[in-house]
Design a protein around this motif. Structure first.
Motif, mmCIF file in Angstrom:
data_model
loop_
_atom_site.group_PDB
_atom_site.id
_atom_site.type_symbol
_atom_site.label_atom_id
_atom_site.label_comp_id
_atom_site.label_asym_id
_atom_site.label_seq_id
_atom_site.Cartn_x
_atom_site.Cartn_y
_atom_site.Cartn_z
ATOM 1 N N ALA A 99 -26.527 -50.600 -51.889
ATOM 2 C CA ALA A 99 -25.941 -50.985 -50.608
ATOM 3 C C ALA A 99 -26.097 -49.860 -49.605
ATOM 4 O O ALA A 99 -25.975 -48.680 -49.945
ATOM 5 C CB ALA A 99 -24.462 -51.320 -50.781
ATOM 6 N N THR A 100 -26.350 -50.218 -48.368
ATOM 7 C CA THR A 100 -26.327 -49.244 -47.286
ATOM 8 C C THR A 100 -25.011 -49.368 -46.537
ATOM 9 O O THR A 100 -24.546 -50.474 -46.245
ATOM 10 C CB THR A 100 -27.479 -49.442 -46.299
ATOM 11 N N VAL A 101 -24.386 -48.231 -46.248
ATOM 12 C CA VAL A 101 -23.220 -48.209 -45.356
ATOM 13 C C VAL A 101 -23.512 -47.287 -44.173
ATOM 14 O O VAL A 101 -22.611 -46.733 -43.556
ATOM 15 C CB VAL A 101 -21.939 -47.764 -46.096
ATOM 16 N N MET A 102 -24.790 -47.136 -43.867
ATOM 17 C CA MET A 102 -25.215 -46.245 -42.789
ATOM 18 C C MET A 102 -25.040 -46.899 -41.422
ATOM 19 O O MET A 102 -25.006 -48.118 -41.301
ATOM 20 C CB MET A 102 -26.678 -45.851 -42.991
ATOM 21 N N ASN A 103 -24.967 -46.072 -40.394
ATOM 22 C CA ASN A 103 -24.908 -46.566 -39.030
ATOM 23 C C ASN A 103 -26.250 -47.159 -38.618
ATOM 24 O O ASN A 103 -27.306 -46.738 -39.085
ATOM 25 C CB ASN A 103 -24.556 -45.435 -38.059
ATOM 26 N N GLY A 104 -26.193 -48.115 -37.697
ATOM 27 C CA GLY A 104 -27.420 -48.591 -37.076
ATOM 28 C C GLY A 104 -28.036 -49.793 -37.754
ATOM 29 O O GLY A 104 -27.462 -50.414 -38.646
ATOM 30 N N VAL A 105 -29.252 -50.120 -37.297
ATOM 31 C CA VAL A 105 -29.991 -51.270 -37.816
ATOM 32 C C VAL A 105 -31.326 -50.800 -38.398
ATOM 33 O O VAL A 105 -31.842 -49.750 -38.030
ATOM 34 C CB VAL A 105 -30.241 -52.307 -36.701
ATOM 35 N N GLY A 106 -31.827 -51.572 -39.355
ATOM 36 C CA GLY A 106 -33.104 -51.259 -39.985
ATOM 37 C C GLY A 106 -32.990 -50.509 -41.293
ATOM 38 O O GLY A 106 -34.005 -50.219 -41.936
ATOM 39 N N ASN A 107 -31.761 -50.190 -41.712
ATOM 40 C CA ASN A 107 -31.595 -49.400 -42.927
ATOM 41 C C ASN A 107 -31.914 -50.182 -44.193
ATOM 42 O O ASN A 107 -32.429 -49.626 -45.167
ATOM 43 C CB ASN A 107 -30.168 -48.856 -42.998
ATOM 44 N N GLU A 108 -31.603 -51.475 -44.190
ATOM 45 C CA GLU A 108 -31.915 -52.287 -45.366
ATOM 46 C C GLU A 108 -33.414 -52.334 -45.614
ATOM 47 O O GLU A 108 -33.875 -52.252 -46.761
ATOM 48 C CB GLU A 108 -31.371 -53.713 -45.195
ATOM 49 N N GLU A 109 -34.167 -52.448 -44.539
ATOM 50 C CA GLU A 109 -35.625 -52.475 -44.683
ATOM 51 C C GLU A 109 -36.140 -51.164 -45.281
ATOM 52 O O GLU A 109 -37.083 -51.169 -46.086
ATOM 53 C CB GLU A 109 -36.276 -52.728 -43.317
ATOM 54 N N THR A 110 -35.527 -50.051 -44.922
ATOM 55 C CA THR A 110 -35.913 -48.758 -45.482
ATOM 56 C C THR A 110 -35.657 -48.727 -46.987
ATOM 57 O O THR A 110 -36.526 -48.302 -47.767
ATOM 58 C CB THR A 110 -35.132 -47.622 -44.802
ATOM 59 N N VAL A 118 -31.275 -55.023 -52.807
ATOM 60 C CA VAL A 118 -30.647 -54.364 -51.652
ATOM 61 C C VAL A 118 -29.459 -55.188 -51.178
ATOM 62 O O VAL A 118 -29.527 -56.421 -51.105
ATOM 63 C CB VAL A 118 -31.655 -54.167 -50.505
ATOM 64 N N ILE A 119 -28.370 -54.504 -50.849
ATOM 65 C CA ILE A 119 -27.159 -55.135 -50.319
ATOM 66 C C ILE A 119 -26.954 -54.668 -48.885
ATOM 67 O O ILE A 119 -27.001 -53.476 -48.589
ATOM 68 C CB ILE A 119 -25.925 -54.744 -51.166
ATOM 69 N N ARG A 120 -26.740 -55.629 -47.986
ATOM 70 C CA ARG A 120 -26.428 -55.296 -46.590
ATOM 71 C C ARG A 120 -24.960 -54.890 -46.516
ATOM 72 O O ARG A 120 -24.082 -55.652 -46.925
ATOM 73 C CB ARG A 120 -26.694 -56.498 -45.677
ATOM 74 N N GLY A 121 -24.690 -53.693 -46.034
ATOM 75 C CA GLY A 121 -23.313 -53.213 -45.993
ATOM 76 C C GLY A 121 -22.943 -52.598 -44.663
ATOM 77 O O GLY A 121 -23.804 -52.066 -43.942
ATOM 78 N N THR A 122 -21.666 -52.681 -44.342
ATOM 79 C CA THR A 122 -21.114 -52.073 -43.124
ATOM 80 C C THR A 122 -19.742 -51.514 -43.454
ATOM 81 O O THR A 122 -18.938 -52.194 -44.100
ATOM 82 C CB THR A 122 -20.973 -53.118 -42.003
ATOM 83 N N THR A 123 -19.471 -50.302 -43.018
ATOM 84 C CA THR A 123 -18.156 -49.710 -43.275
ATOM 85 C C THR A 123 -17.600 -49.086 -42.006
ATOM 86 O O THR A 123 -18.351 -48.567 -41.181
ATOM 87 C CB THR A 123 -18.241 -48.669 -44.410
#
Length: 306
Positions: A99-110, A118-123
């Protein structure tokens, strides 16, 4: 369950310390800061401020030392995600989901360039590192996990991570569509972080000034237009969240992560926040002149350090 937190700056440390308090979760904290890793190994990972927690994750700067993990949480700065996941991808090669909990957009693709699941995450929790092994917890909040659409996981495969986070003191939920909370946060951050970084003001002080608050609203409007063009219905009004965060008992005195980066003369995440919104806008035919301007201003600040 075994979880690897990749990147133990402020946000990663919040997850690592809290998860490490659970008896049924083995936590590995991976970070390149040798002093931070050494302090965690010697004394544990201590959180102060909004939450007083001391967890004892396994800490290392050597990715080869990390055993196979069921889940990963990548909490680096967005521009460091590619190198971080490339170094640790082997940890998740046996079916682990990241899972990504990073700021911004495009992190899942990375992440998807290096791992299969891959898990789409927001914190929303936030803080800052005070010294090696000690992190100030400034803002509490919820975390959302959901499928990454190109290769979506079943919710049943995501729920154990959300459950562990919640039981540890980091409330989290697994949802069918994680884009609304992600874009809500992207819009929130892109409207406030760079203004704080350019002025040196905390979140609350930015909102107190009518001129700056109007600029924040303009950035919100552009970001909302870009999300709407993707068919995303935001799960909350960013304007209301911005005003709520400006309250003295919430995040009035919080110095945004981008302001912290500017003060430390570190490269910012501008390309993944305002630059990311502008990139989506160009692809969708939605004008974003304010985001373009703010991106240019922050890049100018970064250029001044060279």
């Amino acid at each position: 369950m075994r979880v690897c937190v990749v990147g133990c700056g402020a946000v990663g440390s919040l997850f690592a310390a809290n998860l490490a308090t659970l008896d049924d979760v083995e936590v590995w904290a991976y970070d390149l800061s040798e002093p931070h890793v050494a302090a965690i190994a010697a004394h544990g990972l201590r959180l102060v401020g909004s939450g007083e927690v001391t967890g004892h994750p396994n800490a290392t700067s050597d990715p080869a030392a990390i055993p196979p993990c069921d889940f990963g949480i990548v909490a680096t700065k967005a521009m460091h995600a590619a190198s971080a996941i490339a170094a640790t991808a082997h940890v998740f090669s046996e079916g682990g989901a990241v899972a990504t909990v990073m700021n911004g957009v495009g992190n899942e693709e990375t992440l998807a360039e290096h791992v299969e699941r891959v898990i789409r995450g927001t914190t929303f929790p936030a803080g800052k590192v005070l010294e090696p092994g000690v992190v100030q917890w400034d803002v509490k909040g919820e975390t959302t996990f959901g499928p990454f659409e190109p290769r979506p996981l079943e919710l049943e495969a995501i729920e154990p991570l959300a459950d562990a986070c919640t039981r540890s003191g980091m409330p989290a939920s697994a949802v069918a569509d994680a884009r609304p909370p992600q874009w809500r946060k992207v819009i929130f951050n892109a409207a406030t972080n760079p203004i704080g970084a350019l002025t040196g003001l905390t979140h609350g002080r930015v909102c107190e000034r009518p001129d700056l608050r109007a600029l924040v609203s303009g950035l919100v409007d552009e970001g909302t237009s870009v999300s709407t063009a993707q068919g995303i219905v935001l799960d909350a009004d960013p304007e209301e969240l911005i005003d709520h965060a400006a309250r003295p008992d919430v995040a009035y005195g919080h110095r945004a992560s981008m302001l912290q980066d500017v003060e430390a003369r570190r490269m910012t995440e501008i390309d993944y926040l305002n630059g990311g919104i502008a990139r989506f806008g160009r692809e969708l035919g939605v004008p974003t002149p304010l985001h373009d301007a703010v991106t240019a201003l922050i890049k100018g600040v970064e250029a001044s350090w060279q």
